[in-house]
Scaffold this motif. Structure first.
Motif, short mmCIF file in Angstrom:
data_model
loop_
_atom_site.label_atom_id
_atom_site.label_comp_id
_atom_site.label_asym_id
_atom_site.label_seq_id
_atom_site.Cartn_x
_atom_site.Cartn_y
_atom_site.Cartn_z
N UNK A 1 0.84 -1.20 0.00
CA UNK A 1 0.00 0.00 0.00
C UNK A 1 0.87 1.25 0.00
N UNK A 2 1.96 1.22 0.80
CA UNK A 2 2.81 2.41 0.89
C UNK A 2 3.45 2.74 -0.46
N UNK A 3 3.92 1.70 -1.15
CA UNK A 3 4.53 1.93 -2.45
C UNK A 3 3.50 2.46 -3.44
N UNK A 4 2.29 1.90 -3.39
CA UNK A 4 1.23 2.37 -4.28
C UNK A 4 0.90 3.84 -4.01
N UNK A 5 0.81 4.19 -2.73
CA UNK A 5 0.49 5.58 -2.36
C UNK A 5 1.59 6.51 -2.84
N UNK A 6 2.85 6.13 -2.58
CA UNK A 6 3.97 6.98 -2.98
C UNK A 6 3.99 7.20 -4.49
N UNK B 1 8.44 15.04 -3.06
CA UNK B 1 7.88 15.64 -1.84
C UNK B 1 6.43 15.19 -1.67
N UNK B 2 5.68 15.26 -2.78
CA UNK B 2 4.27 14.86 -2.74
C UNK B 2 4.13 13.41 -2.26
N UNK B 3 4.97 12.55 -2.81
CA UNK B 3 4.91 11.13 -2.45
C UNK B 3 5.24 10.90 -0.99
N UNK B 4 6.31 11.51 -0.51
CA UNK B 4 6.75 11.28 0.87
C UNK B 4 5.71 11.82 1.85
N UNK B 5 5.24 13.06 1.64
CA UNK B 5 4.28 13.65 2.59
C UNK B 5 2.97 12.85 2.57
N UNK B 6 2.54 12.44 1.37
CA UNK B 6 1.28 11.69 1.28
C UNK B 6 1.38 10.37 2.05
N UNK B 7 2.50 9.66 1.90
CA UNK B 7 2.69 8.40 2.64
C UNK B 7 2.68 8.65 4.14
N UNK B 8 3.39 9.70 4.58
CA UNK B 8 3.48 9.98 6.02
C UNK B 8 2.11 10.29 6.62
N UNK B 9 1.35 11.16 5.94
CA UNK B 9 0.05 11.58 6.49
C UNK B 9 -0.94 10.41 6.48
N UNK B 10 -0.97 9.68 5.37
CA UNK B 10 -1.90 8.56 5.27
C UNK B 10 -1.57 7.50 6.32
N UNK B 11 -0.28 7.23 6.55
CA UNK B 11 0.12 6.24 7.55
C UNK B 11 -0.30 6.70 8.95
N UNK B 12 -0.12 8.00 9.21
CA UNK B 12 -0.54 8.54 10.51
C UNK B 12 -2.05 8.39 10.70
N UNK B 13 -2.82 8.79 9.67
CA UNK B 13 -4.29 8.72 9.78
C UNK B 13 -4.77 7.29 9.94
#
Lengths: 216, 99
Positions: A135-140, A183-195
């Motif tokens: 999932x993380x790779x897909x999100x990134x 940047x978009x990929x890294x921040x999106x993964x971080x926020x989605x993982x947190x949520x």
């Protein structure tokens, strides 16, 4: 990637306004049929966060910066229809209150960031999830590629307007937005993982395939 | 959806980012501005109509002016989206009543 007034010609402004209006009408209709009341605070917080994040330009290379666009993040959290509305609301407020992005080109900015980025990310995410098993790779990758595609569409609009030749602007826009996309990929993964940690199983698109693909 | 603690924690982070945006942000041109400068079409850019001329309110100076602009922006976004969501949900309820 907010286009200012003066960069696009009349036909491109009108064309993108029309395309945007159609996409917004469609998104609102879709939303009317499946938006749960309990998601209201999530929608508000998501919009507020993306607005704040968009003000914070991060350095990407010598003398150049980029910031989160947030369309793929929003798409994962509240689904593509609501995401289009969230990013549109942000872009309208930025243009009307803070001169971030022009008014005649607002249709184009909404088209690029609230429609193209969101739906490119949506399509990519669904395909990538089947291929990558992570999932993380897909999100990134979805966030990264959707940002590059969105920049490519902006380049096309500039070329169609006669502002600059496509063979110059397309590689330049794509080149810089490969970095912005990281940047978009890294921040999106971080926020989605947190949520996913604080409100498990509530994210619209991470539930797309229940089970082994959840972000943990 | 959120526990109160998580909601307040997220809200706090958003308000901090919004208030300190000018302090946190790089002032370098973004990707599109950089391309426009390199390829020589940055001068096509025109100021458009807007209520404020930048992320800066005409109140106080420096950090206060930019900080309040950031807070206004996130506040407007939050209010607009929650109001819109309520309107959409009310319409749905009305539609169901009609059926």
């Amino acid at each position: 990637m907010h286009i200012p007034d003066g960069f696009l010609d009349l036909k491109t402004c009108i064309g993108t306004y029309l395309g945007t209006a159609g996409a917004l009408k469609f998104s609102l209709d879709k939303l009317k049929n499946n938006f749960a009341e309990e998601k209201i605070p999530l929608l508000g917080l998501l919009g507020a966060f993306i607005f704040a994040a968009q003000m914070i330009n991060l350095p990407i290379a010598a003398g150049t910066s980029g910031h989160l666009l947030g369309g793929v993040l929003a798409m994962l959290v509240v689904g593509p229809w609501a995401a289009t509305i969230v990013i549109t609301a942000i872009l309208v407020i930025q243009a009307i209150f803070f001169m971030d992005g022009g008014i005649t080109v607002l249709g184009a900015n909404i088209f690029n960031m609230a429609v193209v980025q969101v739906f490119a990310g949506y399509g990519l995410y669904i395909v990538l999830q089947r291929i990558t098993k992570s999932a993380k790779m897909s999100v990134f990758l979805a966030a990264f590629l959707a940002t590059v595609i969105s920049a490519g569409v902006a380049a096309l609009e500039l070329a169609i307007s006669g502002t600059i030749a496509l063979d110059l602007v397309l590689p330049a826009m794509i080149g810089w937005h490969l970095l912005v996309g990281l940047i978009e990929g890294v921040i999106t993964v971080l926020i989605v993982s947190y949520l996913e940690r604080v409100i498990p199983n509530r994210l619209e698109l991470l539930n797309y395939r229940v089970g082994d693909c959840g972000v943990h | 959806m959120f526990t109160k603690k998580v909601f307040l924690w997220i809200l706090g982070v958003i308000l901090l980012l919004a208030f300190f945006n000018s302090f946190l942000a790089s002032s370098h041109p973004d990707g599109l501005e950089r391309v426009a400068e390199d390829l020589g079409f940055i001068d096509y850019s025109k100021d458009s109509f807007s209520i404020f001329s930048d992320y800066q309110l005409p109140i106080g100076d420096g950090l206060v002016a930019t900080g309040l602009a950031g807070l206004l922006g996130v506040g407007l976004t939050y209010m607009f989206l929650t109001l819109l969501a309520k309107v959409i949900i009310n319409q749905k309820v009305v539609k169901q009543d009609e059926n």
